[in-house]
Design a protein around this motif. Structure first.
Motif, PDB file in Angstrom:
ATOM      1  N   ASP A  59      38.668  57.643  36.731  1.00 26.65           N
ATOM      2  CA  ASP A  59      37.351  57.478  36.128  1.00 26.65           C
ATOM      3  C   ASP A  59      37.211  56.118  35.436  1.00 26.65           C
ATOM      4  O   ASP A  59      38.069  55.715  34.643  1.00 26.65           O
ATOM      5  CB  ASP A  59      37.123  58.603  35.111  1.00 26.65           C
ATOM      6  CG  ASP A  59      35.729  58.549  34.521  1.00 26.65           C
ATOM      7  OD1 ASP A  59      34.778  58.340  35.290  1.00 26.65           O
ATOM      8  OD2 ASP A  59      35.601  58.721  33.297  1.00 26.65           O
ATOM      9  N   ALA A  60      36.135  55.421  35.789  1.00 31.13           N
ATOM     10  CA  ALA A  60      35.751  54.144  35.167  1.00 31.13           C
ATOM     11  C   ALA A  60      36.712  52.996  35.492  1.00 31.13           C
ATOM     12  O   ALA A  60      36.677  51.953  34.850  1.00 31.13           O
ATOM     13  CB  ALA A  60      35.634  54.288  33.642  1.00 31.13           C
ATOM     14  N   VAL A  61      37.581  53.176  36.487  1.00 32.12           N
ATOM     15  CA  VAL A  61      38.499  52.111  36.898  1.00 32.12           C
ATOM     16  C   VAL A  61      38.202  51.739  38.345  1.00 32.12           C
ATOM     17  O   VAL A  61      38.280  52.584  39.238  1.00 32.12           O
ATOM     18  CB  VAL A  61      39.975  52.560  36.774  1.00 32.12           C
ATOM     19  CG1 VAL A  61      40.902  51.470  37.300  1.00 32.12           C
ATOM     20  CG2 VAL A  61      40.307  52.886  35.324  1.00 32.12           C
ATOM     21  N   ASP A  62      37.851  50.474  38.573  1.00 38.05           N
ATOM     22  CA  ASP A  62      37.580  49.970  39.918  1.00 38.05           C
ATOM     23  C   ASP A  62      38.423  48.723  40.160  1.00 38.05           C
ATOM     24  O   ASP A  62      38.394  47.791  39.354  1.00 38.05           O
ATOM     25  CB  ASP A  62      36.095  49.616  40.078  1.00 38.05           C
ATOM     26  CG  ASP A  62      35.213  50.857  40.034  1.00 38.05           C
ATOM     27  OD1 ASP A  62      35.333  51.691  40.932  1.00 38.05           O
ATOM     28  OD2 ASP A  62      34.413  50.974  39.079  1.00 38.05           O
ATOM     29  N   TYR A  63      39.162  48.737  41.278  1.00 39.08           N
ATOM     30  CA  TYR A  63      40.016  47.601  41.605  1.00 39.08           C
ATOM     31  C   TYR A  63      39.440  46.812  42.779  1.00 39.08           C
ATOM     32  O   TYR A  63      39.092  47.382  43.818  1.00 39.08           O
ATOM     33  CB  TYR A  63      41.425  48.075  41.970  1.00 39.08           C
ATOM     34  CG  TYR A  63      42.254  48.526  40.803  1.00 39.08           C
ATOM     35  CD1 TYR A  63      42.405  47.720  39.667  1.00 39.08           C
ATOM     36  CD2 TYR A  63      42.925  49.743  40.828  1.00 39.08           C
ATOM     37  CE1 TYR A  63      43.184  48.128  38.597  1.00 39.08           C
ATOM     38  CE2 TYR A  63      43.712  50.155  39.771  1.00 39.08           C
ATOM     39  CZ  TYR A  63      43.836  49.346  38.653  1.00 39.08           C
ATOM     40  OH  TYR A  63      44.614  49.746  37.597  1.00 39.08           O
ATOM     41  N   ASP A  64      39.377  45.474  42.609  1.00 39.25           N
ATOM     42  CA  ASP A  64      38.977  44.607  43.704  1.00 39.25           C
ATOM     43  C   ASP A  64      40.133  44.513  44.704  1.00 39.25           C
ATOM     44  O   ASP A  64      41.244  44.948  44.430  1.00 39.25           O
ATOM     45  CB  ASP A  64      38.622  43.227  43.153  1.00 39.25           C
ATOM     46  CG  ASP A  64      37.678  42.468  44.059  1.00 39.25           C
ATOM     47  OD1 ASP A  64      37.426  42.950  45.186  1.00 39.25           O
ATOM     48  OD2 ASP A  64      37.197  41.396  43.651  1.00 39.25           O
ATOM     49  N   TYR A  65      39.873  43.890  45.858  1.00 42.68           N
ATOM     50  CA  TYR A  65      40.867  43.879  46.926  1.00 42.68           C
ATOM     51  C   TYR A  65      41.682  42.591  46.983  1.00 42.68           C
ATOM     52  O   TYR A  65      42.578  42.461  47.807  1.00 42.68           O
ATOM     53  CB  TYR A  65      40.190  44.117  48.287  1.00 42.68           C
ATOM     54  CG  TYR A  65      39.146  43.084  48.666  1.00 42.68           C
ATOM     55  CD1 TYR A  65      39.499  41.967  49.415  1.00 42.68           C
ATOM     56  CD2 TYR A  65      37.821  43.237  48.288  1.00 42.68           C
ATOM     57  CE1 TYR A  65      38.557  41.018  49.762  1.00 42.68           C
ATOM     58  CE2 TYR A  65      36.870  42.298  48.643  1.00 42.68           C
ATOM     59  CZ  TYR A  65      37.240  41.193  49.378  1.00 42.68           C
ATOM     60  OH  TYR A  65      36.296  40.258  49.724  1.00 42.68           O
ATOM     61  N   TYR A  66      41.395  41.597  46.118  1.00 42.59           N
ATOM     62  CA  TYR A  66      42.119  40.325  46.150  1.00 42.59           C
ATOM     63  C   TYR A  66      42.648  39.972  44.760  1.00 42.59           C
ATOM     64  O   TYR A  66      42.030  40.301  43.740  1.00 42.59           O
ATOM     65  CB  TYR A  66      41.198  39.192  46.600  1.00 42.59           C
ATOM     66  CG  TYR A  66      41.625  38.548  47.901  1.00 42.59           C
ATOM     67  CD1 TYR A  66      42.884  37.963  48.029  1.00 42.59           C
ATOM     68  CD2 TYR A  66      40.775  38.521  48.998  1.00 42.59           C
ATOM     69  CE1 TYR A  66      43.276  37.380  49.220  1.00 42.59           C
ATOM     70  CE2 TYR A  66      41.157  37.938  50.206  1.00 42.59           C
ATOM     71  CZ  TYR A  66      42.418  37.375  50.311  1.00 42.59           C
ATOM     72  OH  TYR A  66      42.805  36.805  51.490  1.00 42.59           O
ATOM     73  N   THR A  67      43.798  39.282  44.719  1.00 44.15           N
ATOM     74  CA  THR A  67      44.271  38.671  43.478  1.00 44.15           C
ATOM     75  C   THR A  67      44.526  37.189  43.730  1.00 44.15           C
ATOM     76  O   THR A  67      44.719  36.765  44.872  1.00 44.15           O
ATOM     77  CB  THR A  67      45.571  39.325  42.951  1.00 44.15           C
ATOM     78  OG1 THR A  67      46.615  39.155  43.926  1.00 44.15           O
ATOM     79  CG2 THR A  67      45.369  40.787  42.648  1.00 44.15           C
ATOM     80  N   TYR A  68      44.561  36.426  42.637  1.00 50.67           N
ATOM     81  CA  TYR A  68      44.697  34.976  42.740  1.00 50.67           C
ATOM     82  C   TYR A  68      45.767  34.480  41.767  1.00 50.67           C
ATOM     83  O   TYR A  68      46.232  35.217  40.882  1.00 50.67           O
ATOM     84  CB  TYR A  68      43.356  34.300  42.440  1.00 50.67           C
ATOM     85  CG  TYR A  68      42.279  34.635  43.446  1.00 50.67           C
ATOM     86  CD1 TYR A  68      42.088  33.845  44.575  1.00 50.67           C
ATOM     87  CD2 TYR A  68      41.472  35.763  43.277  1.00 50.67           C
ATOM     88  CE1 TYR A  68      41.105  34.166  45.510  1.00 50.67           C
ATOM     89  CE2 TYR A  68      40.492  36.087  44.208  1.00 50.67           C
ATOM     90  CZ  TYR A  68      40.319  35.288  45.327  1.00 50.67           C
ATOM     91  OH  TYR A  68      39.349  35.619  46.246  1.00 50.67           O
ATOM     92  N   LEU A  69      46.122  33.208  41.927  1.00 52.90           N
ATOM     93  CA  LEU A  69      47.136  32.607  41.070  1.00 52.90           C
ATOM     94  C   LEU A  69      46.708  32.625  39.607  1.00 52.90           C
ATOM     95  O   LEU A  69      47.559  32.633  38.705  1.00 52.90           O
ATOM     96  CB  LEU A  69      47.424  31.177  41.536  1.00 52.90           C
ATOM     97  CG  LEU A  69      48.644  30.474  40.932  1.00 52.90           C
ATOM     98  CD1 LEU A  69      49.916  31.281  41.150  1.00 52.90           C
ATOM     99  CD2 LEU A  69      48.796  29.076  41.519  1.00 52.90           C
ATOM    100  N   ASP A  70      45.408  32.668  39.363  1.00 53.50           N
ATOM    101  CA  ASP A  70      44.923  32.810  37.977  1.00 53.50           C
ATOM    102  C   ASP A  70      45.553  34.028  37.314  1.00 53.50           C
ATOM    103  O   ASP A  70      45.903  34.004  36.120  1.00 53.50           O
ATOM    104  CB  ASP A  70      43.396  32.966  37.965  1.00 53.50           C
ATOM    105  CG  ASP A  70      42.679  31.853  38.694  1.00 53.50           C
ATOM    106  OD1 ASP A  70      42.867  31.736  39.923  1.00 53.50           O
ATOM    107  OD2 ASP A  70      41.923  31.117  38.046  1.00 53.50           O
ATOM    108  N   GLY A  71      45.691  35.116  38.077  1.00 53.92           N
ATOM    109  CA  GLY A  71      46.258  36.347  37.527  1.00 53.92           C
ATOM    110  C   GLY A  71      47.730  36.212  37.193  1.00 53.92           C
ATOM    111  O   GLY A  71      48.235  36.852  36.256  1.00 53.92           O
ATOM    112  N   VAL A  72      48.441  35.382  37.954  1.00 56.03           N
ATOM    113  CA  VAL A  72      49.848  35.106  37.635  1.00 56.03           C
ATOM    114  C   VAL A  72      49.933  34.464  36.259  1.00 56.03           C
ATOM    115  O   VAL A  72      50.751  34.859  35.413  1.00 56.03           O
ATOM    116  CB  VAL A  72      50.482  34.182  38.703  1.00 56.03           C
ATOM    117  CG1 VAL A  72      51.901  33.786  38.297  1.00 56.03           C
ATOM    118  CG2 VAL A  72      50.493  34.873  40.066  1.00 56.03           C
TER     119      VAL A  72
END
Length: 720
Positions: free
Chosen positions: A593-606
């Motif tokens: 509930d209330a959690v949605d994940y996108d399908y891509y990650t980027y170096l920003d997240g590192v």
């Protein structure tokens, strides 16, 4: 009137949901795609043909896929035999070449020429040459009413004949495996190359970024890759390691796409998935997630806490136990996710509804009802009977697997049995070989202090979790003699001569009779024998009897499902470490509930996860520099560096290292994990939360090129 309209619409919606589920689930045999899947795959966006995926007449995608060491998948990405697989698949090889002075785990490794590529004893790469259906010949002598042993004996005899009469080259091998619980058999002609060398690996701060915290988790930011190369004899055939060997000229090498993927893009994963059990009855699924997974998680949780505490304090122990910790933690976390995923998707309820539909269809068909009446009820009942034995089996397995002293005892016992069979005259020769093996494998990464503390925790849990009726005989006496206290028992066990190589060598370097006498009285060996005998007498024998009946009923139930749902459902075989293709689409998901994940990650997240000095989330200085400068070369997109993405491909263990391919069969990513909520896909695939996790191939190339400066490898590849 409204009800009359709504009902047909609801039926259509349910059919559409069913079709969508069906379209992404399954691990399919590649040689059968043209008849079963090609039309659907093209409808989902595939631009190539089934013959481009599997062909025995021309080079096809299957000729670029290898079983890597028998535990992972890898793919050929150049015409010089360059292999791409996961960092965690190559981890053990990287570790063996590492030391405190030359720590490739921490610093990475990049061979700057062919001469610098490192050999790996025991590592192999196996290609599939062709696949044949041999069901008719394999089951030719099977008759109704046969016992399981009689049936298997009849099949084995026919399989031996099939192996002897199948045409193959002298350097090729034949593997025959059962499918659909033994209702069908397929033959695989294979070629295995045993000279596989380490070419490149990023530091663990890239290849294992996020380590255990992020394992089985999305969003993910891990560059989980390593590079190897297949070498062959000068004739291009498989050969043992030799400095004269040359890089393999493969039948097919994957083309690499620089385009990336977007939402709803068609994807395929091609590899060697290890084991799934998708067609179990409801009672088996319930038992797995409520009883068996819980027992294994409990044991591994205790072992991991001990190892982690020592790894954080001692750099040498960190190197010694890095691969062990990763291997132990991998399925510990997977089982937790499996339990949660089945609960989240009402997996047991889905099984019960499926069984209700099966029963309805069965009762509507008089012929099938007569043939399969009572089958499902009997199978579920046998799973109830087997539960306490299966639970004890898992406690026992986790105990002997995670307390390494018990492994050493088993190895010594096997060695003494070998000497006894060969004769005492062979003792000296066999002893030298055995000691050399123990020194280079077992003791190289063994610490008795760590193992001692693990034994305290696991012996305590074993005696709490296993019913007293299953802990009888000499084992019970030893436990009682030590005041039913794991700490006191461990103190005795670790006086054993098996706790170090030098102590074991000192014993074995005595005359044979003296060594045998001393080892007979060794506390670890005495305990290991008592533990095993107790398990065999109280659990293993009755479990084997029950399991034979379960296997028979499960095989019949598998056939019953295919008969009852004939024309309504296609059935893919459970994974069994054979070559499979699975297909789906790039997609986001919502696990709760209330959690949605996108399908891509980027170096920003590192960089957002970066914690200086942390063993899981540290980031190399050069990667930080490249990020600050946005120096991504041709691999970045709009000033960002893609790292990982997810899709609905149905994967499992063994698919690690599998190529993620786009609609044109080009390499776009490297499969390395599943989302935690979807790890239950081994027993309960659900398209709403089951996602596989892949490294974007552009991140792999970016690390090789811009980070490592290993452009010679980039130049080998065909980039589109």
């Amino acid at each position: 009137m409204l009800q009359r309209i709504v009902k047909p619409v609801m039926v259509m919606v349910l059919l559409l949901i069913s079709h969508c589920t069906f379209a992404t689930e399954g691990m399919w045999l590649p040689q059968l795609l043209s008849g079963l899947n090609e039309k659907e795959m093209k409808g989902m966006g595939m631009k190539i043909s089934a013959a481009d995926i599997y062909s025995i007449n021309k080079g096809s995608l299957k000729d670029a896929i290898v079983s890597f060491g028998g535990f992972c998948t890898a793919e050929v990405i150049s015409d010089q035999g360059l292999l791409l697989t996961n960092h965690h698949c190559g981890y053990s090889s990287i570790q063996k070449h590492s030391s405190l002075q030359n720590n490739f785990l921490e610093n990475g490794f990049w061979a700057r020429s062919l001469n610098e590529e490192l050999s790996n004893e025991g590592l192999f790469a196996t290609f599939i040459i062709r696949i044949e259906d041999v069901t008719k010949a394999a089951l030719k002598d099977v008759k109704p009413g046969m016992s399981e042993s009689e049936r298997q004996s009849a099949i084995d005899k026919r399989l031996n004949e099939i192996r002897e009469t199948t045409k193959k080259e002298s350097w090729q091998d034949i593997v025959i495996k059962p499918f659909y619980e033994g209702n069908q058999y397929f033959l695989f002609v294979t070629e295995t190359y045993k000279d596989v060398r380490l070419v490149g690996a990023p530091p663990s701060s890239i290849g294992k970024f996020g380590s255990d915290t992020d394992n089985w988790v999305w969003p993910r930011h891990t560059g989980d890759f390593s590079l190897f190369r297949i070498y062959a004899g000068k004739d291009g055939k498989p050969a043992a390691y030799s400095k004269d060997n040359v890089p393999l000229k493969p039948k097919y090498a994957l083309t690499i796409s620089m385009k990336g993927v977007k939402k709803n893009d068609f994807t395929m994963v091609f590899g060697f998935p290890g084991r799934t059990t998708e067609y179990l009855p409801s009672e088996a699924v319930k038992q797995t997630v409520e009883i068996l997974d819980a027992a294994k998680v409990e044991m591994r949780d205790a072992a991991l806490k001990v190892i982690d505490s020592y790894m954080r304090k001692d750099p040498q122990i960190k190197i010694q136990y890095a691969a062990k910790y990763a291997g132990t933690a991998n399925y510990w976390k997977k089982w937790m996710g499996e339990m949660q995923g089945v609960k989240r998707t009402d997996g047991i309820g889905r099984k019960l509804r499926y069984e209700a539909e099966y029963t309805r269809l069965l009762n509507d068909n008089p012929a099938l009802k007569q043939q399969y009446a009572g089958l499902l009820d009997s199978l579920n009942d046998y799973y109830r009977q087997i539960q306490p034995y299966a639970q004890t089996r898992d406690y026992y397995s986790e105990l002997v697997k995670n307390v390494e002293l018990f492994n050493a005892a088993d190895l010594v016992i096997s060695f003494l049995n070998q000497v006894n069979s060969s004769g005492a005259a062979q003792y000296t020769e066999l002893r030298e070989k055995f000691l050399a093996g123990m020194k280079s494998t077992f003791y190289q990464n063994y610490n008795s202090t760590v193992d001692h503390d693990i034994s305290i925790e696991l012996l305590n849990l074993y005696n709490k979790g296993v019913p007293e009726t299953f802990r009888g005989g000499q084992y019970a006496e030893i436990w009682k003699q030590n005041n039913n206290d794991s700490r006191e028992l461990a103190k005795v066990l670790f006086t054993s001569s098996l706790t170090s190589y030098d102590r074991l060598a000192k014993v074995l370097n005595q005359p044979y009779a003296n060594a045998v006498e001393q080892l007979k009285n060794d506390p670890a060996i005495s305990f290991a024998i008592a533990l095993r005998n107790s398990f065999v007498d109280q659990v293993s024998r009755p479990l084997s009897s029950l399991q034979a009946k379960v296997n028979q009923l499960q095989r019949t139930y598998m056939q019953a499902q295919m008969d009852v749902f004939a024309g309504k459902k296609r059935f893919y075989p459970d994974a069994n470490s054979t070559l499979r293709i699975t297909y789906g689409k790039v997609d986001s998901y919502s696990p709760r509930d209330a959690v949605d994940y996108d399908y891509y990650t980027y170096l920003d997240g590192v960089m957002e996860k970066y914690v200086p000095g942390d063993y899981e989330f540290d980031v190399p200085a050069k990667l930080i520099e490249l990020y600050k400068k946005k120096d991504y070369g041709r691999y970045g997109v709009n000033g960002k560096m893609p790292v990982c993405f997810i899709a609905s491909n149905h994967t499992t263990g063994g698919n690690s290292g599998s190529p993620a391919l786009n609609a044109y069969g080009q390499l776009v990513g490297l499969n390395f994990d599943r989302t935690w909520e979807g790890t239950m896909s081994d027993i309960n695939y659900d398209p709403s939360i089951c996602r596989n996790i892949m490294v974007d191939i552009r991140y792999v190339l970016f690390i090789i090129d811009k980070y490592a400066g290993c452009t010679r490898l980039i130049n080998e590849m065909k980039l589109m």
